[in-house]
Design an enzyme around this catalytic site. Structure first.
Site, PDB file in Angstrom:
ATOM      1  N   ALA A 269       0.746  -0.732  -0.490  1.00  0.00           N
ATOM      2  CA  ALA A 269      -0.322   0.003  -0.242  1.00  0.00           C
ATOM      3  C   ALA A 269       0.937   1.407  -0.281  1.00  0.00           C
ATOM      4  CB  ALA A 269      -0.821   0.072   1.127  1.00  0.00           C
ATOM      5  N   GLU A 271       0.660   5.226   0.993  1.00  0.00           N
ATOM      6  CA  GLU A 271      -0.261   6.339   2.355  1.00  0.00           C
ATOM      7  C   GLU A 271      -0.423   7.719   1.644  1.00  0.00           C
ATOM      8  OE1 GLU A 271       3.711   5.619   2.957  1.00  0.00           O
ATOM      9  OE2 GLU A 271       4.980   6.750   3.303  1.00  0.00           O
ATOM     10  N   ASN A 272       0.033   8.343   0.419  1.00  0.00           N
ATOM     11  CA  ASN A 272      -0.093   9.534   0.091  1.00  0.00           C
ATOM     12  C   ASN A 272      -1.514  10.052   0.646  1.00  0.00           C
ATOM     13  OD1 ASN A 272       1.109   8.418  -2.097  1.00  0.00           O
ATOM     14  ND2 ASN A 272      -1.024   7.053  -2.746  1.00  0.00           N
ATOM     15  N   HIS A 304      -0.631   0.808   9.525  1.00  0.00           N
ATOM     16  CA  HIS A 304       0.760   1.235   9.193  1.00  0.00           C
ATOM     17  C   HIS A 304       0.721   2.575   8.506  1.00  0.00           C
ATOM     18  CE1 HIS A 304       5.178   0.996   7.911  1.00  0.00           C
ATOM     19  NE2 HIS A 304       4.471   1.125   6.356  1.00  0.00           N
ATOM     20  N   GLU A 305      -0.708   2.303   7.307  1.00  0.00           N
ATOM     21  CA  GLU A 305      -0.668   3.204   6.281  1.00  0.00           C
ATOM     22  C   GLU A 305      -0.899   4.798   6.610  1.00  0.00           C
ATOM     23  OE1 GLU A 305       1.259   3.523   3.839  1.00  0.00           O
ATOM     24  OE2 GLU A 305       1.120   0.913   3.593  1.00  0.00           O
ATOM     25  N   HIS A 308       1.482   6.691   8.531  1.00  0.00           N
ATOM     26  CA  HIS A 308       2.380   7.548   8.545  1.00  0.00           C
ATOM     27  C   HIS A 308       1.688   8.923   8.564  1.00  0.00           C
ATOM     28  CE1 HIS A 308       5.958   4.677   6.534  1.00  0.00           C
ATOM     29  NE2 HIS A 308       4.651   4.584   6.022  1.00  0.00           N
TER      30      HIS A 308
HETATM   31  N1  B3K Z   1       5.705   4.004   0.984  1.00  0.00           N
HETATM   32  C1  B3K Z   1       5.216   2.174   1.193  1.00  0.00           C
HETATM   33  C2  B3K Z   1       6.328   1.727   0.158  1.00  0.00           C
HETATM   34  C3  B3K Z   1       7.411   2.283  -0.786  1.00  0.00           C
HETATM   35  C4  B3K Z   1       7.713   1.641  -1.780  1.00  0.00           C
HETATM   36  C5  B3K Z   1       7.913   1.766  -2.598  1.00  0.00           C
HETATM   37  N2  B3K Z   1       8.629   0.754  -4.051  1.00  0.00           N
HETATM   38  C6  B3K Z   1       4.532   1.819   1.632  1.00  0.00           C
HETATM   39  C7  B3K Z   1       4.660   1.632   2.911  1.00  0.00           C
HETATM   40  O1  B3K Z   1       5.191   1.632   3.272  1.00  0.00           O
HETATM   41  O2  B3K Z   1       4.111   2.041   3.776  1.00  0.00           O
HETATM   42 ZN    ZN Z   2       5.061   2.564   5.430  1.00  0.00          ZN
END
Ligand code: B3K
Ligand code: ZN
Length: 862
Positions: A269, A271-272, A304-305, A308
């Site tokens: 996933a 986290e935009n 988790h997301e 973030h």
């Molecule tokens: N931040 C993203 C992972 C992006 C991976 C890019 N290759 C998901 C996460 O760790 O929440």
């Molecule tokens: Zn992450």
């Protein structure tokens, strides 16, 4: 107007970027207005940025950009000369403040790498982390450039939902059946957090009232027909929002939080800000199609997301070498969330397994890197178990050393200092140190030293003085071309028990020296429970006797320590038999080991989930990590022998407990029951009727899949028939087919490679879909070890051929499934030679991606 196609294929050998070379950005972009006219083959992207020079200099403006056709570049509305080379666009002599307009065309339909803007099952979506934004427009694609975004999306009305970050500020109709929506994100963000989605979905809506009484709209978008599978994700989101308020005092900051589930996604996933994009695997669930583990996984990834939003989005990374700043911390937070809302012990066991089964292997292999890497060729290769999971262990150690209160004070100070900034791991540790008063100078070495520290412990008892002494040595192995490793600061949790199992001492020691001793006043020789709950990510060497392990397995205060003892007991039995095999002696198993596992089955009051963990014996991968060199053939035989012998020896108790558990309808009991079923499948009898009965009567996916797994693991004669039945029943449900592909990949038959080759033609399989690739092909190499490591090398060649194909299609996935092929240092010379031959084939590929190049070249250099 110039039209130039920019290619991402490097003409020269890829070079590494280094942390030591970090320089602040030459130009900042406080504002960006992005507008998209969406078309599969030619989407027009207009980017109007406000750009300001950062400091006094006369250097040119350099922007990153790949795989775009440039249509227009204007400075303050005027045509301007520019140069283009190697994924950069360079404009000389720009003013100190100006407006830059860049119009480009991109092709989402042709984008099989799933980075940048691409199409998933007819919907448009984006993935920008780490460096995908440069495939959308020309921009300083680095996390320390923070920008306020305004986004306008235009698309045909067949794409009713047009989504981006922040709040929707306008929408309306356009000519020719098109429409548009405009979004504004009030929080400045790095471009890796940009997102756009356009498609037709089913929408589940809800709301959450924050602790300051703000109403947040919650939306989960799923493929049409899947609405009934979105409820668990929504419930998990609300749980996560409430938990972050109560445990971390962190509140959500926008009026809307959106999650979109897509089937084509390279990882779990993303986290935009305000618009998470998820792999369907971590959203869709109902009892019929998802297992208890799936439900748990969804809750944890949704958490988790969401977490973030503060640890990653509000405070982000200065550069990608600092990735663990957000990932280690956010994994720690999601682990704590799962532990607070579920079983702390079982969640800890899962985290320990990830470390011992995967991270230790990475630390010992050619991709070994500190949690803050210093050199990177392809950033996507560094979303690793080291950065994520060892990173979380490092945060956990700080939590252990500072205590919850000290740690939370550190978090508070971190946000006070750095909200809205792009910062470093050092900034985080400094906040922890300043808030708690604990000196973390030596502790910082965890960020810069790669490798797993090894703790060697010996003990002695002075009966006359009543003193028990632990002598502890620490050493982090030094590899070729590396500086000698210095001692790290290790929280070392120890419990001492008497031989009846009574707890005498329970203490947190701090190991900081290369050699250190600790003394305890006790009446008799105690049984030590060392490194309780895996209080540091280190390897422990202590010669436990079987008698000691039996005491710990039955009586250690920590449930995790009891499980650890069961793992050691099993592992010791395997290694003893490996030696017997090498000495051409018959294998055997001490009855006390069988009795210990029988006691797990007979235990009346132990948490069923913990009992299940004790019966899920260590994987071959985790056993491999225990030694420096391994005789694979002997290991596989010895492990099978120990499992079979325990299963045979406990068959009556297994059957009795199995029957008793069938009436208990909860995830922990199901887990226990299904661990038992797997053992029953291994016993001499095979218990096929039982397997068949569970398969036929299962009401949910947990039991149905467990029965099928037992049939596969036990090589039951009904195996292929059940596989066929299951495959037909679920042929239209891709996430269930993933489970089926995975089981096919673990079949022990000698012709399994033919089976997997044939399955690549299955209508449900596609090389373009990362979930399918990981299930069928990734799983083969990571789970079916006896077949992957076939002495004739055909397993290695099979994976190599898959990687060759994926190298051009989706380099990120190619590099990810390559991991088992580069961790060969512990195997015999023949296997090593076969693997190196395969890696050389990859190196010789004409259009080798940076992703595969980095891993293959590092592996061959060892
Ligand atoms: N931040 C993203 C992972 C992006 C991976 C890019 N290759 C998901 C996460 O760790 O929440
Ligand atoms: Zn992450």
């Amino acid at each position: 107007m110039s039209e130039n196609q920019v290619s991402s294929t490097a003409t020269t050998q890829p070079t590494a970027k280094r942390l030591a070379d970090y320089l602040p950005p030459d130009y900042l972009v406080p504002e960006l207005a992005l507008s998209f006219r969406l078309q599969p083959e030619a989407t027009r992207v207009t980017a109007v940025s406000k750009i300001t020079r950062n400091g006094e200099h006369s250097r040119p403006l350099v922007l990153d950009g790949e795989q775009q056709t440039i249509q227009q570049v204007l400075v303050n509305g005027n045509d301007v000369a520019f140069e283009q080379a190697e994924g950069k666009l360079v404009i000389n002599n720009v003013p100190s403040e100006f407006e830059l307009t860049v119009v480009t065309a991109i092709s989402p339909a042709a984008n099989s790498s799933l980075e940048g803007l691409y199409m998933s099952d007819g919907a448009y979506c984006t993935q920008c982390e780490a460096e995908g934004f440069r495939r959308i427009t020309f921009f300083p694609d680095r996390p320390d450039v923070l920008t306020c975004y305004q986004v306008r999306i235009e698309a045909p009305k067949e794409f009713p939902f047009l989504l981006s970050n922040g709040n929707k500020v306008e929408e309306g109709s356009l000519a020719d059946g098109w429409h548009y929506a405009c979004w504004q994100d009030p929080f400045p963000k790095p471009c890796y957090l940009f997102a756009l989605v356009a498609g037709d979905f089913d929408l589940l809506e809800d709301s959450f009232t924050t602790k300051t009484q703000r109403d947040v709209k919650l939306q989960v978008f799923v493929d049409k027909g899947n609405l009934n599978k979105a409820h668990h994700a929504m419930a998990s989101l609300k749980k996560a929002m409430a938990w972050d308020e109560s445990r971390f005092d962190l509140e959500y900051d926008l009026d809307i939080y959106m999650i979109v589930a897509v089937d084509f996604f390279n990882m779990g996933a993303m986290e935009n800000k305000g618009l998470n994009v998820f792999n369907t695997k971590y959203v869709l669930a109902d009892e019929q199609t998802a297992t208890d583990d799936d439900f748990h996984g969804i809750e944890s990834v949704i958490g988790h997301e969401y977490f973030h939003n503060w640890t990653g989005n509000r405070v982000t990374c200065r550069d990608w070498f600092q990735l663990s700043l957000k990932e280690g911390l956010t994994v720690f937070r999601d682990q704590e969330f799962s532990s607070d809302v579920g079983s702390r012990a079982v969640n800890r066991i899962h985290a320990i397994k990830v470390m011992k089964n995967h991270q230790f292997a990475e630390d010992a292999g050619p991709m070994s890197h500190p949690i803050r890497p210093e050199e990177v060729i392809e950033m996507n290769n560094f979303y690793t178990v080291t950065v994520y999971d060892k990173g979380a262990e490092v945060i956990r150690m700080m939590h252990t050393l500072l205590g919850e209160q000290g740690f939370q004070a550190g978090m508070k100070l971190y946000f006070e200092r750095h909200d809205g900034q792009a910062v470093t791991c050092d900034d985080f540790v400094q906040a922890m140190q300043d808030a708690s008063g604990k000196d973390l100078t030596q502790f910082r070495r965890w960020y810069s030293q790669a490798g797993t520290p090894e703790l060697t412990v010996s003990d002695s008892f002075d009966a006359a003085k009543g003193i028990y002494r632990l002598d502890v040595k620490q050493l982090t192995p030094q590899r070729a071309n590396e500086a000698a490793k210095l001692p790290v600061h290790i929280p070392f949790s120890v419990e001492l028990l008497d031989t009846e199992g009574n707890s005498l001492v329970n203490q947190l020691l701090e190991v900081t020296e290369a050699e250190q001793s600790f003394e305890f006043s006790v009446a008799g020789v105690p049984v030590p429970s060392l490194l309780q709950d895996f209080s540091a990510p280190v390897k422990l060497h202590y010669q436990y006797s079987t008698a000691q392990l039996l005491v710990l397995m039955g009586f250690a205060s920590s449930e995790v320590a009891r499980w650890e003892a069961s793992v050691s007991l099993f592992s010791q039995a395997v290694w003893q038999n490996v030696v017997r095999l090498q000495q051409h002696q018959p294998m055997s198993l001490d009855s006390s080991v069988i009795d210990a596992f029988r006691a797990v089955l007979l235990h009346e009051s132990q948490d069923h989930a913990l009992s299940a963990e004790m019966l899920k014996f260590p994987t071959a991968n985790s056993l491999i990590e225990q030694l420096d060199s391994v005789d694979l053939d002997a290991l596989f035989s010895a492990r099978d022998f120990v499992m079979d012998t325990i299963a045979d020896g406990c068959e009556d108790e297994l059957l009795a407990r199995y029957r008793d558990l069938t009436s208990q309808d909860n995830p922990a009991s199901r887990s226990f029951k299904n661990a038992i079923l797997l053992l029953l499948a291994r016993s001499a009898d095979g218990n096929e009727a039982l397997i068949q009965a569970q398969f036929d009567s299962a009401v949910g996916m947990t039991d149905s899949l467990a029965a099928l797994s037992a049939a596969v693991a036990g090589d039951a004669s009904c195996r292929d028939e059940l596989l066929q039945q299951f495959g037909t029943q679920w042929q239209d449900t891709p996430l269930v087919m993933d489970k089926w592909f995975m089981l096919q990949a673990s079949v022990s038959d000698d012709d399994v490679i033919n089976r997997l080759t044939a399955l690549q033609q299955h209508p449900a399989f596609s090389f373009n879909n990362p979930n399918r690739v990981r299930s069928l092909l990734g799983a083969f190499a990571s789970v079916n070890l006896p077949q992957f490591h076939r002495a004739d090398g055909s397993g290695y060649q099979f994976l190599t051929d898959v990687i060759k194909k994926l190298n051009s299609l989706n380099p990120q996935v190619a590099a990810r499934i390559m991991t088992p092929l580069i961790q060969f240092g512990k195997f015999d010379a023949q296997r090593q030679a076969l693997i190196k031959g395969c890696l050389q084939q990859l190196i010789d590929l004409p259009e080798l991606s940076r992703d595969v190049y980095e891993k293959a070249s590092k592996a061959l250099a060892v």
